[in-house]
Design a protein around this motif. Sequence first.
Motif, PDB file in Angstrom:
ATOM      1  N   PHE A   1      12.899  -4.822   3.605  1.00  0.00           N
ATOM      2  CA  PHE A   1      12.555  -4.499   2.210  1.00  0.00           C
ATOM      3  C   PHE A   1      12.127  -5.782   1.473  1.00  0.00           C
ATOM      4  N   ALA A   2      12.901  -6.842   1.646  1.00  0.00           N
ATOM      5  CA  ALA A   2      12.609  -8.096   0.936  1.00  0.00           C
ATOM      6  C   ALA A   2      11.274  -8.697   1.383  1.00  0.00           C
ATOM      7  N   ILE A   3      11.045  -8.728   2.697  1.00  0.00           N
ATOM      8  CA  ILE A   3       9.835  -9.379   3.210  1.00  0.00           C
ATOM      9  C   ILE A   3       8.580  -8.574   2.844  1.00  0.00           C
ATOM     10  N   GLN A   4       8.744  -7.273   2.617  1.00  0.00           N
ATOM     11  CA  GLN A   4       7.589  -6.456   2.219  1.00  0.00           C
ATOM     12  C   GLN A   4       7.079  -6.836   0.832  1.00  0.00           C
ATOM     13  N   ALA A   5       7.915  -7.535   0.052  1.00  0.00           N
ATOM     14  CA  ALA A   5       7.477  -7.967  -1.283  1.00  0.00           C
ATOM     15  C   ALA A   5       6.774  -9.321  -1.229  1.00  0.00           C
ATOM     16  N   LEU A   6       6.799  -9.938  -0.055  1.00  0.00           N
ATOM     17  CA  LEU A   6       6.230 -11.280   0.074  1.00  0.00           C
ATOM     18  C   LEU A   6       4.799 -11.198   0.605  1.00  0.00           C
ATOM     19  N   ASN A   7       3.870 -10.956  -0.294  1.00  0.00           N
ATOM     20  CA  ASN A   7       2.471 -10.876   0.111  1.00  0.00           C
ATOM     21  C   ASN A   7       1.930 -12.265   0.428  1.00  0.00           C
ATOM     22  N   ILE A   8       1.294 -12.350   1.590  1.00  0.00           N
ATOM     23  CA  ILE A   8       0.709 -13.614   2.034  1.00  0.00           C
ATOM     24  C   ILE A   8      -0.793 -13.549   1.782  1.00  0.00           C
ATOM     25  N   PRO A   9      -1.365 -14.597   1.157  1.00  0.00           N
ATOM     26  CA  PRO A   9      -2.803 -14.542   0.882  1.00  0.00           C
ATOM     27  C   PRO A   9      -3.631 -14.649   2.164  1.00  0.00           C
ATOM     28  N   ILE A  10      -4.721 -13.894   2.223  1.00  0.00           N
ATOM     29  CA  ILE A  10      -5.676 -14.006   3.332  1.00  0.00           C
ATOM     30  C   ILE A  10      -7.050 -14.213   2.683  1.00  0.00           C
ATOM     31  N   PRO A  11      -8.077 -14.549   3.465  1.00  0.00           N
ATOM     32  CA  PRO A  11      -9.399 -14.750   2.856  1.00  0.00           C
ATOM     33  C   PRO A  11      -9.909 -13.501   2.116  1.00  0.00           C
ATOM     34  N   TRP A  12     -10.998 -13.619   1.456  1.00  0.00           N
ATOM     35  CA  TRP A  12     -11.676 -12.544   0.713  1.00  0.00           C
ATOM     36  C   TRP A  12     -10.852 -12.030  -0.474  1.00  0.00           C
ATOM     37  N   GLY A  13     -10.022 -12.921  -1.061  1.00  0.00           N
ATOM     38  CA  GLY A  13      -9.278 -12.528  -2.257  1.00  0.00           C
ATOM     39  C   GLY A  13      -8.266 -11.432  -2.028  1.00  0.00           C
ATOM     40  N   THR A  14      -7.811 -11.321  -0.790  1.00  0.00           N
ATOM     41  CA  THR A  14      -6.913 -10.223  -0.422  1.00  0.00           C
ATOM     42  C   THR A  14      -5.552 -10.795  -0.026  1.00  0.00           C
ATOM     43  N   SER A  15      -4.592  -9.918   0.170  1.00  0.00           N
ATOM     44  CA  SER A  15      -3.284 -10.360   0.649  1.00  0.00           C
ATOM     45  C   SER A  15      -2.672  -9.238   1.484  1.00  0.00           C
ATOM     46  N   GLY A  16      -1.562  -9.548   2.130  1.00  0.00           N
ATOM     47  CA  GLY A  16      -0.889  -8.512   2.908  1.00  0.00           C
ATOM     48  C   GLY A  16       0.507  -8.967   3.240  1.00  0.00           C
ATOM     49  N   HIS A  17       1.341  -8.001   3.616  1.00  0.00           N
ATOM     50  CA  HIS A  17       2.727  -8.333   3.931  1.00  0.00           C
ATOM     51  C   HIS A  17       3.141  -7.678   5.238  1.00  0.00           C
ATOM     52  N   MET A  18       4.225  -8.181   5.785  1.00  0.00           N
ATOM     53  CA  MET A  18       4.798  -7.593   6.983  1.00  0.00           C
ATOM     54  C   MET A  18       5.324  -6.194   6.636  1.00  0.00           C
ATOM     55  N   THR A  19       5.285  -5.255   7.612  1.00  0.00           N
ATOM     56  CA  THR A  19       5.849  -3.925   7.356  1.00  0.00           C
ATOM     57  C   THR A  19       7.162  -3.718   8.113  1.00  0.00           C
ATOM     58  N   GLY A  20       7.294  -4.275   9.336  1.00  0.00           N
ATOM     59  CA  GLY A  20       8.604  -4.359   9.966  1.00  0.00           C
ATOM     60  C   GLY A  20       9.030  -3.286  10.952  1.00  0.00           C
ATOM     61  N   GLY A  21       8.219  -2.237  11.122  1.00  0.00           N
ATOM     62  CA  GLY A  21       8.610  -1.169  12.047  1.00  0.00           C
ATOM     63  C   GLY A  21       8.748  -1.654  13.482  1.00  0.00           C
ATOM     64  N   VAL A  22       7.833  -2.490  13.910  1.00  0.00           N
ATOM     65  CA  VAL A  22       7.855  -2.978  15.291  1.00  0.00           C
ATOM     66  C   VAL A  22       9.066  -3.900  15.501  1.00  0.00           C
ATOM     67  N   LEU A  23       9.367  -4.713  14.494  1.00  0.00           N
ATOM     68  CA  LEU A  23      10.538  -5.599  14.586  1.00  0.00           C
ATOM     69  C   LEU A  23      11.815  -4.769  14.770  1.00  0.00           C
ATOM     70  N   ALA A  24      11.971  -3.739  13.956  1.00  0.00           N
ATOM     71  CA  ALA A  24      13.161  -2.888  14.062  1.00  0.00           C
ATOM     72  C   ALA A  24      13.220  -2.213  15.436  1.00  0.00           C
ATOM     73  N   ALA A  25      12.059  -1.733  15.920  1.00  0.00           N
ATOM     74  CA  ALA A  25      12.012  -1.055  17.211  1.00  0.00           C
ATOM     75  C   ALA A  25      12.409  -2.008  18.345  1.00  0.00           C
ATOM     76  N   ILE A  26      11.899  -3.229  18.311  1.00  0.00           N
ATOM     77  CA  ILE A  26      12.195  -4.195  19.379  1.00  0.00           C
ATOM     78  C   ILE A  26      13.678  -4.578  19.351  1.00  0.00           C
TER      79      ILE A  26
END
Lengths: 94, 210
Positions: free
Chosen positions: B49-74
């Motif tokens: 939940f916390a990391i989903q609020a941490l948007n990381i900037p990427i090129p083209w004026g955009t950003s994105g964050h981790m979603t975490g489903g794969v981490l939980a599954a692993i």
Amino acid sequence: MLQERRYLIALGIAFLIAVLAPFLASPNPDGLESTAEKFESAQDKELELVSSPFPDYTIPGIEGSASEVAAMLIGTALIFILSFGAAKALTKAG
Amino acid sequence: MHIPDGFIPLSQAVIYTIVAIAFIAHSIKWAREEFHEVPLFATLAAGIFAIQALNIPIPWGTSGHMTGGVLAAILLGSPWAGVFLLTLVLVVQALFFADGGITVLGANILNMGVISSFVGYYIYVALRGRIGIASASFIGAWLGLVTAALATAVELAIAGTFPLREGLLFMGLYHMVIGLVAEGTLTALVVTTVLKVSPDMLPVKAREVV
């Protein structure tokens, strides 16, 4: 190290991220929002159907960063309690 | 990639909700029968939940964050863990934080909870014996996110909100980068760290290497 202590450290990291996120997060639109900005067909489509208590991770009535930090702390605590409760109830039931 | 209300007509959103409920029901069945690590699950949920609020900037004026489903599954040794955990996170985000719509909650659970977790987890399982846990979790999380983004683009094309080709192109492009800088990197970092310092916290299934 005891498992309990390691869980406390991990939970501490989660809360630390929650507190820092309002200061560190990029304000840029996310991938879906950026994509939506490109298309006429996506404009003015977004609806607000319900009023959330903490819209956009803020607490209405509180100014500035404190509002975002408090909303993140509440959210992180809420998720922890809810998922602990749900998981506990299910594993007990099984 | 939380879809807001209004982007998918109700008639279509209902279908995604029904499909999502079928997956959620099975994840509850999994939790009842095969799941024991309650503190690990709750701690992971808080962190995701916390990391989903941490948007990381990427090129083209955009950003994105981790979603975490794969981490939980692993870490919990099953894609159903990702479904169960992301369902809780997405419900709280939609109800309390206006992050992702209410009518499209099923679609969001399907994309970030189901598709991402299953694609990412099974890529990880297929690769870990050959290329190691770090690379396998990185590639799994990366492709899980990209696949979820492409599925979102298809749903929004069916909804008439995005044109199909350009929607796939931009959603795919942005999330390929977000997957590299956020989802893939952070998943590999957390998986390798937990396996190194705290393997006893994980279920036996998550400790297998081949």
